[in-house]
Design an enzyme around this catalytic site. Structure first.
Site, PDB file in Angstrom:
ATOM      1  N   ARG A  77      34.848  51.114  28.421  1.00 34.36           N
ATOM      2  CA  ARG A  77      33.835  51.081  29.487  1.00 34.36           C
ATOM      3  C   ARG A  77      33.974  52.281  30.431  1.00 34.36           C
ATOM      4  O   ARG A  77      32.979  52.839  30.903  1.00 34.36           O
ATOM      5  CB  ARG A  77      34.016  49.768  30.257  1.00 34.36           C
ATOM      6  N   ASP A 101      30.475  43.745  27.455  1.00 37.87           N
ATOM      7  CA  ASP A 101      31.838  43.334  27.165  1.00 37.87           C
ATOM      8  C   ASP A 101      31.762  41.924  26.654  1.00 37.87           C
ATOM      9  O   ASP A 101      30.716  41.293  26.732  1.00 37.87           O
ATOM     10  CB  ASP A 101      32.680  43.369  28.441  1.00 37.87           C
ATOM     11  N   ASP A 295      39.327  40.372  38.057  1.00 42.97           N
ATOM     12  CA  ASP A 295      40.350  40.589  37.033  1.00 42.97           C
ATOM     13  C   ASP A 295      41.564  39.659  37.196  1.00 42.97           C
ATOM     14  O   ASP A 295      42.336  39.483  36.261  1.00 42.97           O
ATOM     15  CB  ASP A 295      40.821  42.055  37.048  1.00 42.97           C
TER      16      ASP A 295
HETATM   17  N1  EPU Z   1      26.579  46.134  38.105  1.00 41.52           N
HETATM   18  C1  EPU Z   1      25.204  46.239  37.988  1.00 41.52           C
HETATM   19  N2  EPU Z   1      24.661  47.482  37.881  1.00 41.52           N
HETATM   20  C2  EPU Z   1      25.411  48.613  37.906  1.00 41.52           C
HETATM   21  C3  EPU Z   1      26.816  48.499  38.026  1.00 41.52           C
HETATM   22  C4  EPU Z   1      27.368  47.236  38.135  1.00 41.52           C
HETATM   23  O1  EPU Z   1      24.496  45.232  37.962  1.00 41.52           O
HETATM   24  O2  EPU Z   1      24.841  49.703  37.814  1.00 41.52           O
HETATM   25  C5  EPU Z   1      27.185  44.785  38.203  1.00 41.52           C
HETATM   26  C6  EPU Z   1      28.029  44.486  36.974  1.00 41.52           C
HETATM   27  O3  EPU Z   1      27.262  44.011  35.898  1.00 41.52           O
HETATM   28  C7  EPU Z   1      28.994  43.462  37.484  1.00 41.52           C
HETATM   29  C8  EPU Z   1      29.240  43.932  38.906  1.00 41.52           C
HETATM   30  O4  EPU Z   1      28.132  44.754  39.245  1.00 41.52           O
HETATM   31  O5  EPU Z   1      28.415  42.185  37.516  1.00 41.52           O
HETATM   32  C9  EPU Z   1      30.547  44.657  39.091  1.00 41.52           C
HETATM   33  O6  EPU Z   1      30.553  45.844  38.384  1.00 41.52           O
HETATM   34  P1  EPU Z   1      31.358  47.158  38.804  1.00 41.52           P
HETATM   35  O7  EPU Z   1      30.443  48.300  38.584  1.00 41.52           O
HETATM   36  O8  EPU Z   1      31.988  46.980  40.144  1.00 41.52           O
HETATM   37  O9  EPU Z   1      32.506  47.156  37.723  1.00 41.52           O
HETATM   38  P2  EPU Z   1      32.910  48.297  36.721  1.00 41.52           P
HETATM   39  O10 EPU Z   1      33.062  49.585  37.435  1.00 41.52           O
HETATM   40  O11 EPU Z   1      32.048  48.248  35.524  1.00 41.52           O
HETATM   41  C10 EPU Z   1      35.469  47.947  37.153  1.00 41.52           C
HETATM   42  C11 EPU Z   1      36.680  47.655  36.306  1.00 41.52           C
HETATM   43  C12 EPU Z   1      36.649  46.225  35.827  1.00 41.52           C
HETATM   44  C13 EPU Z   1      36.577  45.291  37.021  1.00 41.52           C
HETATM   45  C14 EPU Z   1      35.352  45.652  37.891  1.00 41.52           C
HETATM   46  C15 EPU Z   1      35.245  44.840  39.156  1.00 41.52           C
HETATM   47  C16 EPU Z   1      37.083  49.783  35.265  1.00 41.52           C
HETATM   48  C17 EPU Z   1      37.120  50.584  34.010  1.00 41.52           C
HETATM   49  N3  EPU Z   1      36.674  48.539  35.144  1.00 41.52           N
HETATM   50  O12 EPU Z   1      34.341  47.774  36.286  1.00 41.52           O
HETATM   51  O13 EPU Z   1      37.884  46.012  35.143  1.00 41.52           O
HETATM   52  O14 EPU Z   1      36.469  43.967  36.565  1.00 41.52           O
HETATM   53  O15 EPU Z   1      35.430  47.043  38.259  1.00 41.52           O
HETATM   54  O16 EPU Z   1      36.378  44.990  39.937  1.00 41.52           O
HETATM   55  O17 EPU Z   1      37.443  50.245  36.330  1.00 41.52           O
HETATM   56  C18 EPU Z   1      39.303  45.316  33.407  1.00 41.52           C
HETATM   57  O18 EPU Z   1      40.118  46.137  33.808  1.00 41.52           O
HETATM   58  O19 EPU Z   1      39.575  44.447  32.533  1.00 41.52           O
HETATM   59  C19 EPU Z   1      37.947  45.319  33.955  1.00 41.52           C
HETATM   60  C20 EPU Z   1      36.940  44.708  33.380  1.00 41.52           C
END
Ligand code: EPU
Length: 408
Positions: A77, A101, A295
């Site tokens: 991701r 995912d 997480d």
């Molecule tokens: N979202 C949207 N639109 C967007 C971006 C996000 O609707 O353009 C929604 C997502 O679908 C979700 C929420 O916002 O429901 C949170 O998403 P966020 O963008 O904050 O998460 P991410 O950057 O995709 C990172 C971590 C995740 C962790 C989340 C929340 C990384 C690579 N991943 O994901 O970690 O759960 O922040 O803290 O940094 C993991 O390590 O196992 C993992 C999944």
């Protein structure tokens, strides 16, 4: 010793796309996602080497191919994090659209809207997202939700934008702060680091210099060891665990009866964890930082599975992130889910059985559940755990857990 954070190091690696020359990142965890990210960055044109364990030297020769192919993007991701740096650096980028995912869809609409506000034009063709902007310009970007990935992409893109970019309702996770510090060390001009409003004054393309940086420790790995002590009893001292990155989690764990005592030794922060009683049930809900991270949730539900009493756990980030519950039920847990809520009725003990790891965090929860279960628990799908955990088996075995890795 708590290893460096997966969700920081992958972004630090992508940020190396911004500065020509050799940057050095230390406290790099030995995890599969670092290898996959390395492959992606090599395909784009960076050179990566590891002169010693835990150190990555990343050389940017300046000549980049701004394409992120499907075979690599679908595996990780965090590959989305090359979007901001490549667009601002090269003026165009082709990125395979990231998939979902196992725990649900993960859209990137906020990344796209933020970059469009800065002058980028997007189109989708043949499964690829193509973005163009000769030079991005500063903009006011207001997020509906403090997305970690969108904050990071706008931040890195803004570094070379013409003028000032203000990100409101920005994510404040320690890993976002770590990325800001790395960018500042490279010469970026960022104000408000650690707050919900980040102000970035763009600098000339080519003016960033490589930097040396130590990755922030992994709060989710630290939480995993807390959960292990909580269900198995005993005590553990963790060096390089930052209690102030986990305030809300520690408060809930204390409510459940876990003793947690921060300490500092030789200037390094740590945490003493002990638990000598059965856990008490307490309600928990996940929220963006500084709330309780999504997480942590599989670990918390596992702890509640053996706690005294009934608790409600509410998921506010990924509505579908409950799949591992079926596996916990196979181990004797009493859990009912309804939409984004789970009701957990604690049982005195779980009973060992074969279970499956569906994603990184669910996999770690299965390991913790195995420690709480009578008899043997066999976990398949451990490749998911390898994506984010640096020798979980070895570290737990070293502190007395009866755990071995058998090849699958
Ligand atoms: N979202 C949207 N639109 C967007 C971006 C996000 O609707 O353009 C929604 C997502 O679908 C979700 C929420 O916002 O429901 C949170 O998403 P966020 O963008 O904050 O998460 P991410 O950057 O995709 C990172 C971590 C995740 C962790 C989340 C929340 C990384 C690579 N991943 O994901 O970690 O759960 O922040 O803290 O940094 C993991 O390590 O196992 C993992 C999944």
């Amino acid at each position: 010793m708590v290893p460096g954070a997966k969700n920081s190091v992958l972004k630090l690696m992508a940020a190396c796309l911004l500065a020509d020359g050799t940057s050095e990142i230390s406290n790099v965890p030995r995890i599969a996602d670092v290898s996959i990210m390395s492959e992606l960055l090599e395909a784009i044109g960076l050179r990566l080497e590891s002169p010693e364990t835990g150190v990555l030297r990343v050389t940017n020769p300046g000549d980049l191919t701004p394409v992120a192919p499907y075979e690599l993007v679908e595996r990780i991701r965090a590959s989305i994090n090359v979007l901001g740096p490549l667009l601002t650096r090269c003026g165009h980028v082709r990125l395979s659209l990231p998939g979902g995912d196992d725990f649900g869809a993960r859209p990137i609409d906020m990344h796209i809207a933020g970059l469009e506000a800065m002058g980028a034009e997007f189109k989708v063709s043949h499964g690829y997202l193509e973005a163009r902007a000769d030079r991005l310009h500063g903009a006011e970007v207001v997020f509906d939700f403090p997305s970690v990935g969108a904050t990071e992409n706008i931040l890195t893109a803004a570094v070379f934008a013409d003028g000032v970019t203000r990100i409101d309702n920005a994510a404040r996770e320690p890993e976002v702060v770590d990325l800001c510090r790395f960018l500042v060390a490279m010469g970026a001009d960022i104000e408000g680091v650690g707050t919900a409003t980040l102000t970035v004054r763009g600098v000339e393309r080519g003016s960033l210099r490589p930097a040396t940086h130590r990755t922030v420790p992994d709060r989710v790995q630290a939480a995993t060891y807390i959960a292990a002590v909580a269900v198995a009893g005993g005590e553990l001292e963790m060096v390089d665990a930052h209690a102030n990155h986990m305030d809300m989690l520690l408060a809930r764990c204390r409510d459940m009866g876990v003793d947690l005592e921060p300490f500092t030794t030789d200037g390094v922060e740590g945490l003493r964890v002990s638990c000598s009683q059965r856990l008490r049930a307490t309600d928990v809900q996940t929220l963006p930082y500084p709330g309780i991270a999504t997480d942590y949730k599989p670990l918390i539900i596992t702890m509640l599975s053996v706690a005294d009493g009934v608790a409600i756990v509410t998921e506010n980030l990924y509505p579908g992130r409950f799949r591992y519950v079926e596996e916990l039920i196979r181990l004797g847990a009493d859990i009912r889910t309804d939409g984004h809520h789970a009701v957990v009725r604690g049982q005195p003990r779980l009973s060992g059985a074969p279970v499956r790891a569906h994603d990184i965090r669910a996999g770690a929860a299965m390991v913790v559940a195995g420690l709480a279960a009578e008899g043997t628990t066999t976990i398949s799908g451990v490749r998911h755990i390898d994506r984010g955990y640096d020798d979980l088996v070895g570290r737990l075995a070293a502190v007395g857990a009866d755990i071995t890795r058998v090849e699958d």
